[in-house]
Design an enzyme around this catalytic site. Structure first.
Site, short mmCIF file in Angstrom:
data_model
loop_
_atom_site.label_atom_id
_atom_site.label_comp_id
_atom_site.label_asym_id
_atom_site.label_seq_id
_atom_site.Cartn_x
_atom_site.Cartn_y
_atom_site.Cartn_z
N LYS A 27 0.86 -1.17 0.00
CA LYS A 27 0.00 0.00 0.00
C LYS A 27 0.90 1.23 0.00
CE LYS A 27 -3.27 2.61 2.77
NZ LYS A 27 -4.06 2.64 4.00
N THR A 28 0.64 2.12 -0.93
CA THR A 28 1.39 3.37 -0.98
C THR A 28 0.41 4.48 -1.37
OG1 THR A 28 3.39 4.40 -1.86
CG2 THR A 28 2.14 3.03 -3.39
#
Length: 80
Positions: A27-28
Site C-alpha cells: 500500500k502506498t
C-alpha cells in the site's frame, strides 16, 4: 516519499526471499514517485496491477500495488 522508500525496500526484500510464483502486495500513495517501484516489479513479476478495494474512498490517494507470479531472481540491469 518516505512511504515510497519503504515500499521499495519491501519490494527488494520480497525479491530476495520469494520463491518463483510468489506474490507481493504493498500500500502506498499516488504522487508520481511510484514509477521506479513499478519498473522494478514489472522486471521481476509476470503481472503488476493497481488495486483499489471497494472500501477505499474515491477521493483517497492510496494505491495498492499487487505484483503476481514472481519470476525468480534476475540479474540486476546495468546501473542498478
Amino acid at each position: 516519499i518516505r512511504t515510497m522508500h519503504l515500499c521499495e525496500v519491501a519490494a527488494d526484500f520480497a525479491i530476495s526471499v520469494l520463491k518463483p510464483g510468489g506474490h507481493f502486495l504493498a500500500k502506498t500513495f499516488q504522487g508520481g514517485t511510484e514509477n521506479d517501484l513499478l519498473a522494478l516489479l514489472k522486471r521481476n513479476f509476470r503481472t503488476v496491477h493497481h488495486v483499489k478495494p471497494p472500501a477505499s474512498r474515491d477521493a483517497s490517494v492510496e494505491l495498492f500495488i499487487l505484483a503476481k507470479d514472481f519470476k525468480g531472481r534476475q540479474e540486476p540491469a546495468e546501473g542498478e
